[in-house]
Scaffold this motif. Structure first.
Motif, short mmCIF file in Angstrom:
data_model
loop_
_atom_site.label_atom_id
_atom_site.label_comp_id
_atom_site.label_asym_id
_atom_site.label_seq_id
_atom_site.Cartn_x
_atom_site.Cartn_y
_atom_site.Cartn_z
N LEU A 145 2.30 10.84 13.45
CA LEU A 145 0.98 10.21 13.36
C LEU A 145 -0.08 11.11 13.98
O LEU A 145 -1.21 11.20 13.47
N LEU A 150 -0.49 11.45 8.27
CA LEU A 150 -0.44 10.06 7.84
C LEU A 150 -1.68 9.30 8.33
O LEU A 150 -2.42 9.76 9.19
N GLY A 151 -1.87 8.13 7.75
CA GLY A 151 -2.86 7.20 8.26
C GLY A 151 -4.27 7.40 7.75
O GLY A 151 -5.20 6.79 8.24
N SER A 155 -6.41 10.47 2.10
CA SER A 155 -5.63 11.65 2.47
C SER A 155 -5.71 12.74 1.42
O SER A 155 -5.73 12.49 0.21
N TRP A 159 2.14 13.10 -1.98
CA TRP A 159 3.50 12.79 -1.56
C TRP A 159 4.42 12.70 -2.77
O TRP A 159 4.05 12.12 -3.79
N MET A 172 8.41 3.90 6.94
CA MET A 172 7.43 2.88 7.31
C MET A 172 7.91 2.09 8.52
O MET A 172 7.14 1.82 9.46
N LEU A 175 7.49 3.94 11.71
CA LEU A 175 6.09 4.16 12.04
C LEU A 175 5.44 2.93 12.64
O LEU A 175 4.69 3.02 13.61
N ILE A 194 -1.19 4.09 4.86
CA ILE A 194 -0.53 5.14 5.64
C ILE A 194 -0.36 6.43 4.86
O ILE A 194 -0.56 7.53 5.39
N PHE A 195 -0.01 6.32 3.57
CA PHE A 195 0.30 7.52 2.78
C PHE A 195 -0.84 7.97 1.88
O PHE A 195 -0.75 9.04 1.28
#
Length: 322
Positions: A145, A150-151, A155, A159, A172, A175, A194-195
């Motif tokens: 993190l 991530l997050g 982004s 992925w 997940m 995390l 997240i992704f």
């Protein structure tokens, strides 16, 4: 491609290896992951394993959730590539991927599928070493993190998974540091948060392309992709093969056209600008407004509706659960 080295990560070198990951992330924006875990221990009664993917998405999620919440991760593989398709080399003659080994799973006491454990042992996973020298998943979660990978809802990373249901779900769980949510809608919102929006599952994408079927090894062989390091069912090796196969898949089925757009070679399927393609064992989330030129509407999972359905799950201690 230069020789590829799988960097084995344990508790003692975790921080050092994440410093390298952070350096690589500056220029390597495509991310592939794979996990190893103790197998599937619960499945719906009276449903053949081959038919699980045909269940409604919310049913499928309940199976995934119950299995992931009941088991612990063993390994996670991480591979990164840049816009030229190159892995990080850090100025050496080799290129690198990572394999993180966790101590969360206790082979002597934890819930497991014996056949899966036997397979992983044959492929070289040392469960005693993992228990003694492995990574605390909480430490891994904090570092990944912190890395910036991530997050971020917007982004810049793309992925890639192959049949990534359990890979995404296991990552997940470590995390968020709690069991996966009961509701599929909440889970999918968390995935996107997240992704980000660029999450591709090659197992789903290849359904729209002639001649591709089967597991990762079979698809890689069909595309002429060779495993460059390690063995199957080792997370570092499998994540590398996933990334290699995804790259070859794009080269074979999608071609750059003169106008600079990502042209479609097969059935008119449009990859460019697709916001999110996530198929995790039947859970599909793709931009609902995106139609391909073949007239196939991409499936948006929330259109199914979500009802509370209590599946009759049973413990799976072998390949078949009656």
């Amino acid at each position: 491609m230069d020789s590829v080295v799988v960097r084995k990560v344990w508790k003692e070198n975790l921080v050092e290896e994440f410093e390298l990951v952070k350096v690589a992330l500056r220029s390597h924006r495509t991310v592939s992951i794979d996990t190893e875990f103790p197998g599937v221990v619960y499945r719906p009664a009276n449903v053949d394993g081959h038919d699980l993917g045909k269940l409604p998405p919310n049913w499928n999620y309940q199976v995934i959730r119950d299995n992931v919440n009941s088991t612990n991760i063993i390994q996670l593989g991480l591979a990164l590539c840049d816009d030229k398709g190159c892995l990080p080399d850090f100025g050496t003659e080799c290129q690198y991927v990572w394999e993180f080994n966790f101590k969360d799973f206790d082979v002597y006491n934890d819930l497991q599928n014996p056949e899966s454990i036997e397979l992983l042992e044959r492929q070289g996973i040392d469960f005693d070493k993992n228990l003694k020298e492995g990574i605390e998943s909480a430490d891994f979660a904090a570092l990944i993190l912190e890395s910036g990978l991530l997050g971020n809802h917007h982004s810049a990373f793309t992925w890639v998974t192959f049949h990534g249901a359990y890979d995404i779900a296991h990552l997940m769980k470590i995390l968020i540091r709690r069991p996966l949510p009961y509701d599929l809608t909440e889970f999918m919102i968390m995935v996107q948060s997240i992704f980000g929006k660029r999450l591709f599952d090659l197992k789903h994408m290849m359904k729209f392309c002639d001649g591709l079927y089967g597991g990762l090894e079979k698809v890689a062989n069909a595309l002429g992709v060779q495993r460059l390091a390690g063995k199957s069912h080792q997370a570092g090796s499998d994540t590398l093969l996933t990334l290699q196969t995804f790259k070859k898949f794009l080269d074979v089925y999608f071609k750059e056209q003169n106008n600079g757009g990502l042209g479609v070679r097969h059935n008119g399927h449009l990859l460019t600008k697709m916001q999110l393609n996530l198929n995790i064992a039947g859970l599909k989330m793709i931009n609902p407004h995106q139609l391909n030129s073949a007239g196939l509407k991409m499936i948006y999972p929330f259109s199914h509706g979500f009802h509370v359905i209590n599946l009759n799950l049973c413990r799976q201690t072998s390949a078949i659960c009656n």
